[in-house]
Design an enzyme around this catalytic site. Structure first.
Site, short mmCIF file in Angstrom:
data_model
loop_
_atom_site.label_atom_id
_atom_site.label_comp_id
_atom_site.label_asym_id
_atom_site.label_seq_id
_atom_site.Cartn_x
_atom_site.Cartn_y
_atom_site.Cartn_z
N THR A 132 -4.22 -2.99 -3.52
CA THR A 132 -2.88 -3.59 -3.46
C THR A 132 -2.72 -4.71 -4.48
OG1 THR A 132 -1.48 -4.93 -2.04
CG2 THR A 132 -3.82 -5.03 -1.57
N ASP A 133 -1.47 -4.98 -4.85
CA ASP A 133 -1.22 -6.12 -5.75
C ASP A 133 -1.48 -7.46 -5.06
OD1 ASP A 133 0.99 -6.15 -4.04
OD2 ASP A 133 2.50 -6.09 -5.64
N GLU A 134 -1.57 -7.44 -3.72
CA GLU A 134 -1.71 -8.71 -3.00
C GLU A 134 -3.05 -9.41 -3.28
OE1 GLU A 134 -0.43 -8.86 1.04
OE2 GLU A 134 1.21 -7.47 0.69
N TYR A 157 -5.39 -10.09 5.29
CA TYR A 157 -5.29 -8.71 4.79
C TYR A 157 -5.73 -8.63 3.34
CZ TYR A 157 -3.00 -4.75 2.47
OH TYR A 157 -2.73 -3.65 1.68
N LYS A 161 -8.90 -6.75 1.51
CA LYS A 161 -8.73 -5.74 0.45
C LYS A 161 -9.47 -6.20 -0.81
CE LYS A 161 -6.55 -2.40 0.33
NZ LYS A 161 -6.86 -0.99 0.71
P1 NAD Z 1 -0.82 2.74 6.99
O1 NAD Z 1 -1.15 1.59 7.86
O2 NAD Z 1 0.51 3.41 7.10
O3 NAD Z 1 -1.91 3.89 7.22
C1 NAD Z 1 -3.27 3.62 7.33
C2 NAD Z 1 -3.96 4.89 7.82
O4 NAD Z 1 -5.37 4.62 7.90
C3 NAD Z 1 -3.51 5.34 9.21
O5 NAD Z 1 -3.31 6.72 9.24
C4 NAD Z 1 -4.68 4.94 10.11
O6 NAD Z 1 -4.82 5.78 11.25
C5 NAD Z 1 -5.85 5.09 9.15
N1 NAD Z 1 -7.00 4.25 9.55
C6 NAD Z 1 -6.95 2.94 9.87
N2 NAD Z 1 -8.19 2.53 10.22
C7 NAD Z 1 -9.01 3.60 10.09
C8 NAD Z 1 -10.40 3.80 10.32
N3 NAD Z 1 -11.19 2.82 10.73
N4 NAD Z 1 -10.91 5.03 10.09
C9 NAD Z 1 -10.11 6.06 9.67
N5 NAD Z 1 -8.80 5.92 9.48
C10 NAD Z 1 -8.25 4.70 9.68
O7 NAD Z 1 -1.11 2.25 5.51
P2 NAD Z 1 -0.34 2.55 4.15
O8 NAD Z 1 0.79 1.62 4.03
O9 NAD Z 1 -0.15 4.00 4.03
O10 NAD Z 1 -1.45 2.08 3.10
C11 NAD Z 1 -2.49 2.98 2.70
C12 NAD Z 1 -3.38 2.27 1.70
O11 NAD Z 1 -2.61 1.83 0.58
C13 NAD Z 1 -4.05 1.02 2.27
O12 NAD Z 1 -5.35 0.95 1.74
C14 NAD Z 1 -3.21 -0.13 1.72
O13 NAD Z 1 -3.98 -1.29 1.58
C15 NAD Z 1 -2.77 0.42 0.39
N6 NAD Z 1 -1.48 -0.07 -0.13
C16 NAD Z 1 -0.37 -0.03 0.65
C17 NAD Z 1 0.85 -0.44 0.10
C18 NAD Z 1 2.13 -0.40 0.92
O14 NAD Z 1 3.16 -0.90 0.44
N7 NAD Z 1 2.14 0.18 2.09
C19 NAD Z 1 0.91 -0.89 -1.22
C20 NAD Z 1 -0.27 -0.93 -1.97
C21 NAD Z 1 -1.46 -0.50 -1.42
O1 DAU Z 2 2.41 -5.51 -2.05
C1 DAU Z 2 1.76 -4.44 -1.43
C2 DAU Z 2 1.69 -4.68 0.05
O2 DAU Z 2 3.02 -4.51 0.55
C3 DAU Z 2 0.73 -3.74 0.77
O3 DAU Z 2 -0.57 -4.00 0.32
C4 DAU Z 2 0.81 -3.94 2.28
O4 DAU Z 2 -0.02 -2.99 2.93
C5 DAU Z 2 2.24 -3.73 2.72
O5 DAU Z 2 2.37 -3.97 4.09
C6 DAU Z 2 3.18 -4.66 1.94
O6 DAU Z 2 2.97 -6.05 2.32
P1 DAU Z 2 4.20 -7.06 2.55
O7 DAU Z 2 3.74 -8.15 3.42
O8 DAU Z 2 4.84 -7.42 1.26
O9 DAU Z 2 5.22 -6.05 3.34
P2 DAU Z 2 6.16 -6.27 4.62
O10 DAU Z 2 7.03 -5.07 4.72
O11 DAU Z 2 5.39 -6.70 5.81
O12 DAU Z 2 7.07 -7.49 4.17
C7 DAU Z 2 7.87 -7.44 2.99
C8 DAU Z 2 8.55 -8.79 2.84
O13 DAU Z 2 9.50 -8.94 3.90
C9 DAU Z 2 7.61 -9.97 2.96
O14 DAU Z 2 8.04 -10.99 2.09
C10 DAU Z 2 7.76 -10.41 4.41
C11 DAU Z 2 9.21 -10.08 4.72
N1 DAU Z 2 9.52 -9.71 6.12
C12 DAU Z 2 8.76 -8.73 6.71
C13 DAU Z 2 9.02 -8.33 8.00
C14 DAU Z 2 8.16 -7.28 8.67
C15 DAU Z 2 10.59 -10.28 6.78
O15 DAU Z 2 11.30 -11.14 6.22
N2 DAU Z 2 10.84 -9.88 8.07
C16 DAU Z 2 10.10 -8.94 8.72
O16 DAU Z 2 10.38 -8.64 9.91
#
Ligand code: NAD
Ligand code: DAU
Length: 351
Positions: A132-134, A157, A161
């Site tokens: 992730t970019d985080e 988190y 990561k």
């Molecule tokens: P998500 O939470 O929707 O899905 C995670 C999946 O992993 C689920 O299906 C869960 O059951 C599985 N999982 C969790 N713990 C596990 C374990 N111990 N063993 C096996 N499976 C397990 O997540 P997402 O948003 O799809 O993110 C997927 C990946 O991409 C993550 O590594 C996250 O850090 C990365 N990522 C997410 C975003 C985003 O915006 N969502 C952006 C950049 C990177």
């Molecule tokens: O940047 C990549 C990341 O983006 C991934 O690595 C993470 O897995 C993914 O969850 C996401 O993280 P964020 O914290 O940016 O996403 P989230 O949707 O939780 O929040 C987006 C923005 O909105 C953040 O600034 C927090 C804000 N927010 C979020 C929620 C859930 C609110 O203002 N209200 C809310 O209820």
């Protein structure tokens, strides 16, 4: 060429799009989806490919070393695309240890298996870690994250990561494990669990509930449509250079409040409401602890070296996403039954 690929976390949001893409585009590959099905994992996400001859689901936990080793033994994987993780920042603030367990221990368990089973022949093997970019921390008003930006994770988190990224690079350096890492910005699109901003806001708007915006809503995120992330992952898996990192982003920065206003305007039209009805639900709530101010990705390396580019404009992607959630009411209801309400009440104090 035929390959057997392990995709971890394939029942989650991004993972399901990656699994579907690989299963449909590469009928000659065998795709093994390993997922323990936490609250965020849902096999409904993949029901359209269930039963395809090149797709196998294995319910297992990446922190369970014995289970991981058994799968490596059974399938003799050529590659791993590792997405399984605890992914929600707010949950990491409540329970950091769960994030260390899955994101760090789980990743190391997979690395150990790859190292063990591939040690005699690492040629044509690849451990692809999705990050992730985080991990880069938080930006000020200007600048972009590049691949060489120093790590500066600021939430439990992102710290977990970042730690997993370091282990992946350490295994490359120490054991010559072939690896690649991508760091992506915020994804949005179908199948995202409604704890994340866009689907949570969608669900509340639909039900005329308050939309909780943390702080003043001025935090900035760079949004990418999930299928564009999946296309980047496909490209990096096949063309990425061993040992390299690629940043992936949408070049699409929005303050949270502007994004939610945009979503509200779309929802007013879709729900046949008077303009402004949905926006009246916006409610500013207590800020997230340690809330990162701004993320923004420079994707020029993956665009230049691998020819990737996002396919959608944000307005198009957001409308597509809203349409998907409207048409998949059953999916939404099934994921918000069970523990979701308890989570929501604890996090948002019953708003
Ligand atoms: P998500 O939470 O929707 O899905 C995670 C999946 O992993 C689920 O299906 C869960 O059951 C599985 N999982 C969790 N713990 C596990 C374990 N111990 N063993 C096996 N499976 C397990 O997540 P997402 O948003 O799809 O993110 C997927 C990946 O991409 C993550 O590594 C996250 O850090 C990365 N990522 C997410 C975003 C985003 O915006 N969502 C952006 C950049 C990177
Ligand atoms: O940047 C990549 C990341 O983006 C991934 O690595 C993470 O897995 C993914 O969850 C996401 O993280 P964020 O914290 O940016 O996403 P989230 O949707 O939780 O929040 C987006 C923005 O909105 C953040 O600034 C927090 C804000 N927010 C979020 C929620 C859930 C609110 O203002 N209200 C809310 O209820």
């Amino acid at each position: 060429m035929s390959k057997t690929i392990l995709i971890t976390g394939g029942a989650g949001f991004i993972g399901s799009h990656v699994v579907r893409r690989f299963v449909n585009r590469y009928p000659e590959y065998k795709i093994v989806n390993m997922d323990v099905l936490t609250y965020a994992g849902n096999l409904e996400n993949l029901k359209d490919i269930d039963g395809k001859p090149n797709y196998i689901f294995e319910k297992a936990d990446i922190t369970d070393e014995e289970a991981v080793n058994k799968l490596f033994e059974k399938y003799n994987f050529d590659g791993v695309i590792h997405l399984a993780a605890e992914s929600h920042v707010d949950r990491s603030i409540e329970d950091p240890m769960a994030f260390i367990r899955t994101n760090v221990f789980g990743t190391v368990a997979l690395l150990n298996a790859a190292r063990t089973y591939w040690k005699d022949n690492m040629e044509n093997k690849l451990f692809y870690h999705i990050s992730t970019d985080e991990v880069y921390g938080s930006l000020g008003d200007t600048g972009l994250f590049v691949e060489t930006t120093s790590y500066d994770p600021k939430s439990p988190y992102s710290a977990a990561k970042a730690s997993s990224d370091h282990f992946v690079r350490a295994y490359h350096n120490t054991y010559k494990l072939p690896i690649v890492i991508t760091n992506c910005s915020n994804n949005y699109g179908p199948n995202q669990f409604p704890e994340k901003l866009i689907p949570l806001a969608f669900n509340n708007i639909k039900n005329m509930k308050q939309i909780p915006i943390y702080g003043k809503g001025e935090n900035i995120r760079d949004w990418l449509f999930v299928e564009d992330h999946a296309s980047a992952i496909d490209l990096v898996y096949h063309k990425g250079k061993n040992g390299e990192t690629y940043n992936i982003g949408g070049n699409n920065e929005w303050t949270n409040i502007d994004l939610i206003r945009e979503l509200c305007a779309i929802m007013d039209k879709k729900m046949g409401r008077d303009a402004g009805t949905s926006a009246s639900l916006i409610t500013f709530v207590k800020d997230r602890a340690g809330h990162d101010m701004r993320y923004a990705i420079d994707s020029s390396k993956i665009m230049r070296e691998l020819g990737w580019e996002p396919s959608l404009q944000f307005s198009e992607g957001l409308e597509k996403t809203v349409d998907w959630y409207m048409e998949n009411e059953e999916w939404l209801q099934s994921v918000i039954s069970g523990d979701y309400q308890a989570y929501y009440n604890q996090m948002y104090k019953g708003r």
